[in-house]
Design a protein around this motif. Structure first.
Motif, mmCIF file in Angstrom:
data_model
loop_
_atom_site.group_PDB
_atom_site.id
_atom_site.type_symbol
_atom_site.label_atom_id
_atom_site.label_comp_id
_atom_site.label_asym_id
_atom_site.label_seq_id
_atom_site.Cartn_x
_atom_site.Cartn_y
_atom_site.Cartn_z
ATOM 1 N N ALA A 70 0.851 -1.188 0.000
ATOM 2 C CA ALA A 70 0.000 0.000 0.000
ATOM 3 C C ALA A 70 0.891 1.244 0.000
ATOM 4 N N VAL A 71 0.408 2.284 -0.658
ATOM 5 C CA VAL A 71 1.085 3.579 -0.674
ATOM 6 C C VAL A 71 0.099 4.610 -0.146
ATOM 7 N N ALA A 72 0.563 5.459 0.778
ATOM 8 C CA ALA A 72 -0.300 6.493 1.359
ATOM 9 C C ALA A 72 0.502 7.784 1.474
ATOM 10 N N ARG A 73 -0.174 8.851 1.884
ATOM 11 C CA ARG A 73 0.476 10.162 1.867
ATOM 12 C C ARG A 73 -0.093 11.058 2.945
ATOM 13 N N ALA A 74 0.643 12.108 3.229
ATOM 14 C CA ALA A 74 0.122 13.236 4.000
ATOM 15 C C ALA A 74 0.410 14.472 3.157
ATOM 16 N N GLU A 75 -0.609 15.289 2.978
ATOM 17 C CA GLU A 75 -0.505 16.429 2.063
ATOM 18 C C GLU A 75 0.334 17.561 2.656
ATOM 19 N N ALA A 76 0.744 18.483 1.776
ATOM 20 C CA ALA A 76 1.510 19.658 2.211
ATOM 21 C C ALA A 76 0.748 20.426 3.286
ATOM 22 N N SER A 77 -0.571 20.544 3.129
ATOM 23 C CA SER A 77 -1.371 21.286 4.121
ATOM 24 C C SER A 77 -1.330 20.594 5.485
ATOM 25 N N GLU A 78 -1.304 19.246 5.486
ATOM 26 C CA GLU A 78 -1.205 18.515 6.755
ATOM 27 C C GLU A 78 0.179 18.712 7.378
ATOM 28 N N ILE A 79 1.206 18.698 6.532
ATOM 29 C CA ILE A 79 2.575 18.921 7.014
ATOM 30 C C ILE A 79 2.666 20.282 7.695
ATOM 31 N N ASP A 80 2.046 21.298 7.063
ATOM 32 C CA ASP A 80 2.073 22.648 7.632
ATOM 33 C C ASP A 80 1.303 22.718 8.948
ATOM 34 N N THR A 81 0.296 21.881 9.101
ATOM 35 C CA THR A 81 -0.547 21.917 10.310
ATOM 36 C C THR A 81 0.081 21.159 11.469
ATOM 37 N N ILE A 82 0.617 19.956 11.195
ATOM 38 C CA ILE A 82 1.074 19.106 12.314
ATOM 39 C C ILE A 82 2.586 18.881 12.342
ATOM 40 N N ASN A 83 3.322 19.382 11.412
ATOM 41 C CA ASN A 83 4.779 19.297 11.205
ATOM 42 C C ASN A 83 5.161 18.016 10.451
ATOM 43 N N ILE A 84 6.343 18.025 9.896
ATOM 44 C CA ILE A 84 6.745 16.954 8.976
ATOM 45 C C ILE A 84 6.898 15.607 9.685
ATOM 46 N N LEU A 85 7.412 15.611 10.903
ATOM 47 C CA LEU A 85 7.584 14.330 11.610
ATOM 48 C C LEU A 85 6.223 13.674 11.841
ATOM 49 N N GLN A 86 5.283 14.444 12.374
ATOM 50 C CA GLN A 86 3.954 13.879 12.649
ATOM 51 C C GLN A 86 3.250 13.471 11.352
ATOM 52 N N ALA A 87 3.412 14.269 10.306
ATOM 53 C CA ALA A 87 2.784 13.949 9.020
ATOM 54 C C ALA A 87 3.371 12.662 8.437
ATOM 55 N N THR A 88 4.672 12.465 8.637
ATOM 56 C CA THR A 88 5.315 11.233 8.178
ATOM 57 C C THR A 88 4.715 10.024 8.902
ATOM 58 N N MET A 89 4.540 10.152 10.212
ATOM 59 C CA MET A 89 3.949 9.064 10.996
ATOM 60 C C MET A 89 2.515 8.768 10.537
ATOM 61 N N VAL A 90 1.754 9.821 10.238
ATOM 62 C CA VAL A 90 0.376 9.657 9.753
ATOM 63 C C VAL A 90 0.368 8.917 8.419
ATOM 64 N N ALA A 91 1.269 9.308 7.514
ATOM 65 C CA ALA A 91 1.335 8.642 6.201
ATOM 66 C C ALA A 91 1.674 7.159 6.374
ATOM 67 N N MET A 92 2.587 6.849 7.299
ATOM 68 C CA MET A 92 2.955 5.450 7.558
ATOM 69 C C MET A 92 1.763 4.678 8.128
ATOM 70 N N GLN A 93 1.058 5.287 9.078
ATOM 71 C CA GLN A 93 -0.130 4.633 9.658
ATOM 72 C C GLN A 93 -1.171 4.354 8.566
ATOM 73 N N ARG A 94 -1.364 5.321 7.676
ATOM 74 C CA ARG A 94 -2.330 5.149 6.593
ATOM 75 C C ARG A 94 -1.924 3.999 5.675
ATOM 76 N N ALA A 95 -0.625 3.907 5.374
ATOM 77 C CA ALA A 95 -0.155 2.828 4.497
ATOM 78 C C ALA A 95 -0.425 1.463 5.131
ATOM 79 N N VAL A 96 -0.089 1.317 6.418
ATOM 80 C CA VAL A 96 -0.302 0.036 7.104
ATOM 81 C C VAL A 96 -1.791 -0.308 7.149
ATOM 82 N N SER A 97 -2.619 0.699 7.413
ATOM 83 C CA SER A 97 -4.070 0.449 7.534
ATOM 84 C C SER A 97 -4.687 0.006 6.208
ATOM 85 N N GLN A 98 -4.025 0.324 5.101
ATOM 86 C CA GLN A 98 -4.553 -0.034 3.779
ATOM 87 C C GLN A 98 -4.068 -1.399 3.283
#
Length: 196
Positions: A70-98
Motif C-alpha cells: 500500500a502507498v499512502a500520503r500526507a498532504e503539504a497542508s497537513e505537514i504545515d498543520t502538524i509538522n513533517i515528523l507527525q505527518a510522516t507518521m500519519v502517512a505510515m499509519q495510513r499505508a499500514v491500515s490499507q
C-alpha cells in the motif's frame, strides 16, 4: 486472534519507508510492503541507490509478487498543520491500515516508529538492510516521483520533474521568480519568506 507461527506459516512482516521529508513541495509519501517468501525479488536495496529505470522495474515486480502493498500520503497542508515528523507518521499509519493483510510486526526505516497496534522495530539504514523496507522505499519513491511529474505539468517553470521538490538552486530560483504554488509547504523556511 493470534496465529501460531511455524515454518509453513511465517510471520507477516511489513516494511515501511517514506519519501519526501526534505522536500519543500508536495506530500510526504509512505509505503508498506509484506513480501511473499515464496516469490523473492532480486535486487532490492535502498531506492536512492537505484536508477529511475531500475526503480520502476522493481516497483512493478513488488506490486506483482508481494503478498500485499500500500502507498499512502500526507498532504503539504497537513505537514504545515502538524509538522513533517507527525505527518510522516500519519502517512505510515495510513499505508499500514490499507494493507490487505494485517502484519504481525513492522520494520520501519529510521529511528522512530509510528503508533501502531502491533510490534515494531525502527532500523537506521533499514532501506539498505531489510528487503521489506527496501521494497517500501522503492514504491514510495516511484509514487512520489510520479506525483512530481504531475505537478511539473500543472505548474510549468518550476522543474519539479527534475529536482523532485527538493530545495535545489533551480527550485529556489523558480520560487523567487514565480512565487509559491498551492502545493508548497508554507511552514518551511525557503517557502515562508514568499508568503504575502
Amino acid at each position: 486472534m493470534s496465529r501460531a507461527v511455524s515454518s509453513d506459516n511465517p510471520p507477516r512482516i511489513a516494511g515501511i519507508d517514506e519519501v519526501g521529508r526534505g522536500c519543500i513541495v508536495g506530500p510526504v509519501v509512505a509505503a508498506a510492503v509484506i513480501l511473499d517468501p515464496l516469490r523473492p525479488i532480486a535486487g532490492l536495496t535502498d531506492s536512492k541507490k537505484l536508477t529511475e529505470k531500475k526503480r520502476k522495474l522493481l516497483a512493478e515486480q513488488i506490486k506483482s509478487n508481494a503478498l500485499c502493498w500500500a502507498v499512502a500520503r500526507a498532504e503539504a497542508s497537513e505537514i504545515d498543520t502538524i509538522n513533517i515528523l507527525q505527518a510522516t507518521m500519519v502517512a505510515m499509519q495510513r499505508a499500514v491500515s490499507q494493507l490487505e493483510y494485517r502484519p504481525d510486526a513492522v520494520k520501519v526505516d529510521g529511528n522512530r516508529l509510528p503508533a501502531l497496534d502491533m510490534p515494531g522495530e525502527a532500523i537506521v539504514q533499514g532501506d539498505l538492510l531489510v528487503a521489506e523496507i527496501s521494497a517500501a522505499s522503492i514504491l514510495a519513491k516511484v509514487a512520489r516521483d510520479e506525483e512530481m511529474q504531475t505537478l511539473d505539468r500543472l505548474y510549468p517553470g518550476y522543474a519539479f520533474a527534475i529536482h523532485k521538490g527538493y530545495p535545489t538552486q533551480q527550485h529556489l530560483a523558480a520560487l523567487q521568480q514565480l512565487g509559491i504554488t498551492p502545493q508548497h509547504r508554507k511552514s518551511y523556511a525557503p517557502v515562508k519568506k514568499y508568503l504575502v
